[in-house]
Design an enzyme around this catalytic site. Structure first.
Site, mmCIF file in Angstrom:
data_model
loop_
_atom_site.group_PDB
_atom_site.id
_atom_site.type_symbol
_atom_site.label_atom_id
_atom_site.label_comp_id
_atom_site.label_asym_id
_atom_site.label_seq_id
_atom_site.Cartn_x
_atom_site.Cartn_y
_atom_site.Cartn_z
ATOM 1 N N GLU A 1 57.987 -13.381 -61.275
ATOM 2 C CA GLU A 1 56.647 -13.779 -60.813
ATOM 3 C C GLU A 1 56.270 -13.268 -59.427
ATOM 4 O OE1 GLU A 1 55.751 -17.926 -61.484
ATOM 5 O OE2 GLU A 1 56.070 -17.730 -63.644
ATOM 6 N N GLU B 1 59.112 -17.709 -70.169
ATOM 7 C CA GLU B 1 58.828 -19.055 -69.673
ATOM 8 C C GLU B 1 57.620 -19.589 -70.423
ATOM 9 O OE1 GLU B 1 58.503 -19.810 -65.478
ATOM 10 O OE2 GLU B 1 60.128 -18.435 -64.951
#
Ligand SMILES: *[C@@H]1O[C@H](CO)[C@@H](O)[C@H](O)[C@H]1NC(C)=O
Ligand SMILES: *[C@@H]1O[C@H](CO)[C@@H](O)[C@H](O)[C@H]1NC(C)=O
Length: 414
Positions: A233, A335
């Site tokens: 991320e 995720e």
């Protein structure tokens, strides 16, 4: 420190380390945990280049093990002596290195261990993704930085247990030097500004990747590690940073392959190198790569934070049913969860204690979508301290009856 005779001894392992993805496929194999699911290293006729056939990655993230998110693991955070602290960095700085080291070492062993791996197997899970911080390589931590020490010993022991049980293992540089996002404890710190996007910290991250890749290929416990993610991320959308794509990704890719060249890792046994997919919003991750051999892509799919999705049960099911998360190349939904937007999560309509049927159906719809459009999925997370609210915890959702213990019984609501 490795001695040279040990280096000779472990060089033998180098050629048997592997970069495979699960390839065989029957549910029988999943249930038995047989080597048929993941062909043994060096087995005749297996080519580690294979991507999964009909079999899929079904996994959980080990959130809050090596990097805490205090909000999701509050009692464990307190038990680690860090109550009131924002992140590992703050806790170690304020509690003192020695006390913190003792507390974190106890945390690692207590929080996720062999008992958990056995439970995951009993739920037919075949993959774990392990978020790691750059401070695992302690020589990279400078005098202004504060992190717990000793994590590598437990990581090594833990991946050994996971390899013994046949798990596919993804290692993820989740906390990058300098912090890749502001005020995000998942980076291991609660930084006011991002410090990752410059040559100094790119080079520290690359040094970390070279170090861990060497360990993976020369240490037997790591034999089931098939994939390494360059950074979790990074900044995206309006904040995306060009140097991530034109400097960090190509340099990191080359550095990992150079280590593998030096170790004479044969071409079929190289690690898959994973980057956030273009769906993440940092651009095309392979825009500046000359070679994309054994690259893989990570998609994070959180409805909770996607304001473009109408917030209703029907909309969630139908959006999941038609969700295509494939992009760039071999993709994994690395995720996702059952969490819903903050403003509705405590309402009756979205209550985890009365809406099990909806959450069960939505779980199945997401599994259906991710298994149809990608190599599979890794749920965030394995365990949390959110009590009866199972929306972030695979373990709690199974215990609540929302996720079936036997995944092979799941049927698509789509
Ligand atoms: C794993 O940790 C839990 C919680 O501390 C503990 O009850 C269990 O005995 C541990 N399992 C093993 C195999 O050590
Ligand atoms: C690879 O091996 C060469 C030759 O031994 C050496 O000069 C180089 O530093 C090594 N590179 C890495 C990244 O270990």
């Amino acid at each position: 420190m490795l001695t040279s005779s040990l280096l000779v001894a472990i060089a033998a392992f180098a050629s048997s380390a592997q970069a495979w993805l699960p390839s065989d496929a029957s549910n029988a194999a999943v249930n038995k945990r047989s080597l048929g699911l993941f062909p043994a290293p060096g087995q005749e006729g297996t080519d580690k280049r294979w991507l999964p056939g009909s079999d899929k990655i079904r996994g959980v993230n080990l959130g809050s093990l090596f990097i805490f998110e205090p909000w999701i693991s509050s009692s464990e955070w307190a038990a680690t002596g860090c109550e009131g602290q924002n992140s590992e960095f703050d806790c170690v700085m304020n509690k003192g290195q020695d006390t913190a080291d003792t507390n974190f070492q106890a945390h690692w062993r207590r929080f996720i261990n062999e008992t958990d791996l056995n439970e995951m197997i009993s739920y037919n899970l075949n993959t774990i993704r392990i978020p790691l911080g750059y401070w695992l390589k302690e020589s990279l931590v400078d005098s202004s930085e504060h992190f717990p020490k000793g994590g590598l010993d437990y990581l090594t022991e833990f991946v050994g247990w996971a390899s013994d049980r046949g798990f596919y293992i993804i290692l993820d540089l989740h906390g990058a030097p300098g912090a890749q996002q502001t005020k995000q404890p998942f980076t291991g710190q609660y930084a006011d500004t991002v410090g990752f996007y410059n040559d100094y910290n790119y080079n520290r991250a690359i040094e970390w990747l070279e170090w861990i890749v060497d360990i993976v290929h020369t240490t037997d416990e790591y034999r089931n590690v098939g994939m390494i993610e360059l950074v979790n991320e990074p900044l995206n959308w309006d904040n995306a940073v060009g140097t991530l794509r034109d400097t960090f990704y190509p340099n990191a890719y080359k550095a990992i392959r150079t280590i593998e060249d030096n170790l004479s890792v044969n071409s079929a046994d190289r690690l898959h190198i994973q980057m956030m997919s273009s769906l993440w919003g940092s651009g095309n991750p392979v825009e500046h790569l000359d070679d994309t051999t054994f690259t893989a892509f990570d998609d994070h799919r959180y409805f909770k934070w996607d304001t473009s999705i109408e917030v209703s049960h029907d909309s969630y099911i139908s959006t999941s049913c038609s969700d295509d998360r494939n992009s760039d190349g071999p993709s994994i939904v690395g995720e996702w969860s059952l969490a819903v937007p903050d403003d509705v999560e405590s309402t009756d309509e979205w209550s985890p204690s009365t809406q099990q049927d909806f959450y069960s159906k939505w779980f199945a719809a997401q599994v259906h979508a991710y298994e149809s459009s990608t190599l599979g999925w890794v749920f965030w997370s394995w365990t949390t301290d959110l009590g009866d609210d199972y929306r972030w915890s695979y373990k709690a959702a199974v215990e609540a009856g929302v996720i079936p213990t036997d995944l092979s019984t799941i049927s698509s609501p789509c």
